[in-house]
Design a protein around this motif. Sequence first.
Motif, mmCIF file in Angstrom:
data_model
loop_
_atom_site.group_PDB
_atom_site.id
_atom_site.type_symbol
_atom_site.label_atom_id
_atom_site.label_comp_id
_atom_site.label_asym_id
_atom_site.label_seq_id
_atom_site.Cartn_x
_atom_site.Cartn_y
_atom_site.Cartn_z
ATOM 1 N N THR A 1 50.714 36.659 -47.658
ATOM 2 C CA THR A 1 51.130 37.556 -46.596
ATOM 3 C C THR A 1 52.223 38.464 -47.101
ATOM 4 O O THR A 1 52.979 38.111 -47.994
ATOM 5 N N MET A 2 52.301 39.643 -46.532
ATOM 6 C CA MET A 2 53.265 40.654 -46.937
ATOM 7 C C MET A 2 53.112 41.039 -48.401
ATOM 8 O O MET A 2 54.045 41.448 -49.063
ATOM 9 N N GLY B 67 52.126 43.830 -41.678
ATOM 10 C CA GLY B 67 52.630 43.157 -42.874
ATOM 11 C C GLY B 67 51.905 43.483 -44.163
ATOM 12 O O GLY B 67 52.204 42.911 -45.211
ATOM 13 N N ALA C 142 55.774 43.724 -39.770
ATOM 14 C CA ALA C 142 54.859 42.725 -39.215
ATOM 15 C C ALA C 142 54.177 43.212 -37.938
ATOM 16 O O ALA C 142 53.173 42.646 -37.513
#
Length: 342
Positions: free
Chosen positions: A332-333, A168, A145
Amino acid sequence: MFFTGNDIGIDLGTASILVFVKGKGIALCEPSVVAIDKNTGKTLAIGSEAQSMLGRTPGNIIAVRPLREGVISDYEMTEKMIKHFIKKVLGFRLFKPNVVICIPSVITEVEERAVIDAGEQAGARRVYLIEEPVAAAIGAGVDIAQPNGNMIVDIGGGTADIAVISLGGVVESTSIKIAGDKFDEAVVKYIRRKHNVLIGERTAEEMKMTIGCVYPYPEEKVMEVRGRCLMTGLPRTFTVTSSEMMEAFEDVSGKIVEAVHAVLERTAPELVGDIATNGILMTGGGSLIYGFDKLIESKTGISTRVADDAISCVAYGTGKALENIANMQDGTMNLSRRNQMN
């Protein structure tokens, strides 16, 4: 959103499958092999039991790998295999599990859809996808992140995924279909050409794990090998050295190093500076071939290391992703999911 306590993460590898169960850790690690009766189409064995049948089956029984080069090549067999492993680790459950499955960093929408459909048909409530280098980095303990560039080289059975990760997500990446299986093939071809002897895949893999290297050992290693002489058709025993293995691997390892170079060339200078500081992290079973970290370090000038428990990093990464699944569903990620409106 409803999440069950038996959510699982699957490292769906070409050579082996690892299953992480939330709250328990890695609950299963078995080969990605299915044995079937080709006359009836009946599934006879899956996993370790099927692996033992490779190269030793009667004419009506064939042992197949439903995943090739990191993607599904036989949809029906993959579905059966996932269903078998989910049942094996969870038994009977009232609620279907949410499943996080790893995919190569470069994959087509059709291949991605096949993984999602196979997971859902195998009994998953919802299927989430995470890119292998991201999962590998998380599993190796990298804080992805942060606004800091990290390079991951994940060498599995079917693909080698090289990615630069920051904030991320994947900034630059490539996925080449050159990995563990290609090393095995290279050994078979080399022994046939150099010694005029035919060996099987399992023998080649054993040689790779015992004396295989892509950088010279401090002391030469020797292994006794048995195969079938192509001149006489009779069994023959001979010795192979680690130097010969390095020669056999030269072309395959060279292509992986080229892929690392290519990703570095496309990466922003600031991130390359971060990578030079943080070093390159290697994961996956292929990274355990002796000297791979030394080879990449010698070719790039960047400090390179193999992660602790390199084979399990991706599976541990899926497990950590499960813990944060509620926060990661928006993309996200690099997690994604179909049926967002369900």
